[in-house]
Design a protein around this motif. Sequence first.
Motif, short mmCIF file in Angstrom:
data_model
loop_
_atom_site.label_atom_id
_atom_site.label_comp_id
_atom_site.label_asym_id
_atom_site.label_seq_id
_atom_site.Cartn_x
_atom_site.Cartn_y
_atom_site.Cartn_z
N GLN A 255 0.81 -1.21 0.00
CA GLN A 255 0.00 0.00 0.00
C GLN A 255 0.85 1.26 0.00
OE1 GLN A 255 -2.25 -0.58 3.55
NE2 GLN A 255 -3.52 -2.21 2.67
N MET A 256 2.09 1.17 0.52
CA MET A 256 2.92 2.36 0.69
C MET A 256 3.92 2.50 -0.44
SD MET A 256 3.71 2.85 4.70
CE MET A 256 4.40 1.23 4.87
N PHE A 257 4.27 3.74 -0.72
CA PHE A 257 5.26 4.05 -1.74
C PHE A 257 6.39 4.82 -1.06
CE2 PHE A 257 1.58 2.99 -4.05
CZ PHE A 257 2.00 2.51 -5.27
N GLY A 258 7.62 4.27 -1.18
CA GLY A 258 8.75 4.90 -0.51
C GLY A 258 8.61 4.86 0.99
N MET A 259 7.79 3.95 1.51
CA MET A 259 7.54 3.82 2.95
C MET A 259 6.97 5.10 3.56
SD MET A 259 8.03 0.70 3.60
CE MET A 259 7.98 0.61 5.39
N PHE A 260 6.24 5.89 2.75
CA PHE A 260 5.57 7.09 3.26
C PHE A 260 4.10 6.79 3.50
CE2 PHE A 260 9.37 9.00 1.61
CZ PHE A 260 9.55 10.15 2.36
N ASN A 261 3.62 7.21 4.67
CA ASN A 261 2.22 7.00 5.02
C ASN A 261 1.31 7.99 4.30
OD1 ASN A 261 3.73 6.22 7.89
ND2 ASN A 261 2.09 4.85 7.29
N GLY A 262 0.03 7.64 4.25
CA GLY A 262 -0.99 8.52 3.72
C GLY A 262 -2.34 7.89 3.96
N PRO A 263 -3.44 8.59 3.66
CA PRO A 263 -4.76 7.99 3.83
C PRO A 263 -4.95 6.78 2.93
CG PRO A 263 -4.90 10.07 2.62
CD PRO A 263 -3.51 9.96 3.14
N LEU A 264 -5.54 5.73 3.48
CA LEU A 264 -5.73 4.49 2.72
C LEU A 264 -6.96 4.63 1.82
CD1 LEU A 264 -4.68 1.60 2.30
CD2 LEU A 264 -6.25 0.87 4.11
N LYS A 265 -6.75 4.43 0.53
CA LYS A 265 -7.85 4.56 -0.44
C LYS A 265 -7.83 3.38 -1.41
CE LYS A 265 -9.04 8.96 0.59
NZ LYS A 265 -10.41 9.44 0.90
N LYS A 266 -9.02 3.03 -1.92
CA LYS A 266 -9.10 2.08 -3.02
C LYS A 266 -9.01 2.87 -4.31
CE LYS A 266 -11.62 -1.76 -0.92
NZ LYS A 266 -12.81 -2.64 -1.01
N VAL A 267 -7.87 2.74 -4.98
CA VAL A 267 -7.59 3.55 -6.17
C VAL A 267 -7.71 2.70 -7.42
CG1 VAL A 267 -5.81 4.90 -7.36
CG2 VAL A 267 -6.04 5.04 -4.87
N THR A 268 -8.38 3.26 -8.45
CA THR A 268 -8.49 2.60 -9.74
C THR A 268 -7.48 3.21 -10.70
OG1 THR A 268 -10.85 2.17 -9.43
CG2 THR A 268 -10.01 2.06 -11.68
N LEU A 269 -6.69 2.35 -11.32
CA LEU A 269 -5.69 2.80 -12.30
C LEU A 269 -6.06 2.27 -13.68
CD1 LEU A 269 -2.42 2.02 -10.28
CD2 LEU A 269 -3.55 4.24 -10.53
N GLN A 270 -5.92 3.14 -14.68
CA GLN A 270 -6.08 2.70 -16.07
C GLN A 270 -4.69 2.67 -16.69
OE1 GLN A 270 -9.31 4.14 -18.72
NE2 GLN A 270 -7.66 4.78 -20.08
N CYS A 271 -4.30 1.52 -17.22
CA CYS A 271 -2.92 1.31 -17.66
C CYS A 271 -2.87 0.77 -19.08
CB CYS A 271 -2.21 0.30 -16.75
SG CYS A 271 -2.46 0.55 -14.98
N GLU A 272 -1.80 1.13 -19.78
CA GLU A 272 -1.53 0.49 -21.06
C GLU A 272 -1.15 -0.97 -20.80
OE1 GLU A 272 1.47 2.66 -23.12
OE2 GLU A 272 0.28 4.51 -23.25
N ASN A 273 -1.53 -1.84 -21.74
CA ASN A 273 -1.31 -3.27 -21.54
C ASN A 273 0.15 -3.62 -21.25
OD1 ASN A 273 -4.02 -3.76 -21.95
ND2 ASN A 273 -3.78 -4.34 -24.11
N ARG A 274 1.09 -2.84 -21.80
CA ARG A 274 2.51 -3.16 -21.62
C ARG A 274 2.97 -2.99 -20.17
NH1 ARG A 274 5.87 1.81 -22.70
NH2 ARG A 274 4.40 3.56 -22.85
N PHE A 275 2.14 -2.36 -19.33
CA PHE A 275 2.52 -2.16 -17.93
C PHE A 275 1.88 -3.19 -16.99
CE2 PHE A 275 3.12 2.35 -19.45
CZ PHE A 275 4.52 2.30 -19.39
N ALA A 276 1.33 -4.25 -17.56
CA ALA A 276 0.73 -5.29 -16.71
C ALA A 276 1.78 -5.88 -15.76
CB ALA A 276 0.13 -6.39 -17.59
#
Length: 331
Positions: free
Chosen positions: A241-262
């Motif tokens: 859930q964390m990026f760079g071990m930095f805290n933040g509010p927990l959210k359910k995030v939807t990402l739209q990605c190009e297929n090459r980033f699967a």
Amino acid sequence: MPRKEGQKRKLLVLLQILARETDERHPLSVPQIVEKLKEKGIEAERKSVYDDLNTLNEMPDFPYEIMQKRGRGGGYYMTDAPFELAELKLLVDAVYASKFITARKSKVLIDKLGQFTSCYRQEELNRKVLVSGRLKSTDEKILYTVDALHAAITAGEQVQFKYCDWNLQKKMTPRHDGQLYRVSPWVLVWENANYYLIAYTEGRLKHYRVDKMQAVHQLPGTTREGTGEYANFDVNAYMQQMFGMFNGPLKKVTLQCENRFAGAMIDRFGTGPTLVPCDDGEHFTMMAEVQVSPQFFGWVAGFGTGVVVAGPPEVRAEMKKTLDRLQDLYR
């Protein structure tokens, strides 16, 4: 007939010679073994060496096998060592790549690992793994800090320490004028080549970077708190859930990605989230629980137009606000 010198330790020395000075490419003949025993102060006859080799192979708890290579240049060698060479290389690579292990301690550890294989194979361990931008620690006390934290976790006791930050003079200075932190340690995790302690304090679980902890002391007689919280705690999910071990509010995030980033999404979030193909055939969407922080937005931005925050609206708006601020800085 008088007993020859060193007979009590002959079998042990023979084992050391086989372990350190032989492998399938470097067997030793019995005359060579006799000479090496002599160099170590042990007189031996050829027949006794043959008997000792058979004795070692017939020992029921002996975990290795002594093989004979016949023909020219043949002799005896030990097949298996405590570690396979590939296993030792993996451990050496981990030591080289670890930021928290100093350069001096790295060499000491790698030299010790080299004792688990022949001297010929040990040369193959003397290689460096290059990690871009990786700086080695200069503080060897972190090893003792990790040991103290493990001891407290095992004993179920609390610890206290000073928590530090780097200043402009490149020195670690304690936060809050050296205030002592007192926490209940639960688990150590290794992320981005750093150790982190996850501990219970102030009614919740928090994490601390171990190399920033100073004067760590186990508190005998104390009882570790946070049993209920840790029982329901998923360490792997927390780290994803964390990026760079930095805290933040927990959210359910939807990402739209190009297929090459699967692959990149699976590397980051694991195989749990479902990748849903979009109608255009070139994109997919996925949902993941994320602690939303500037580091998360920076991670998304690193994919350029290939990854977009599709929801929820408040996270998408915060992403736009972050990008607008950056655009203002570079006008």
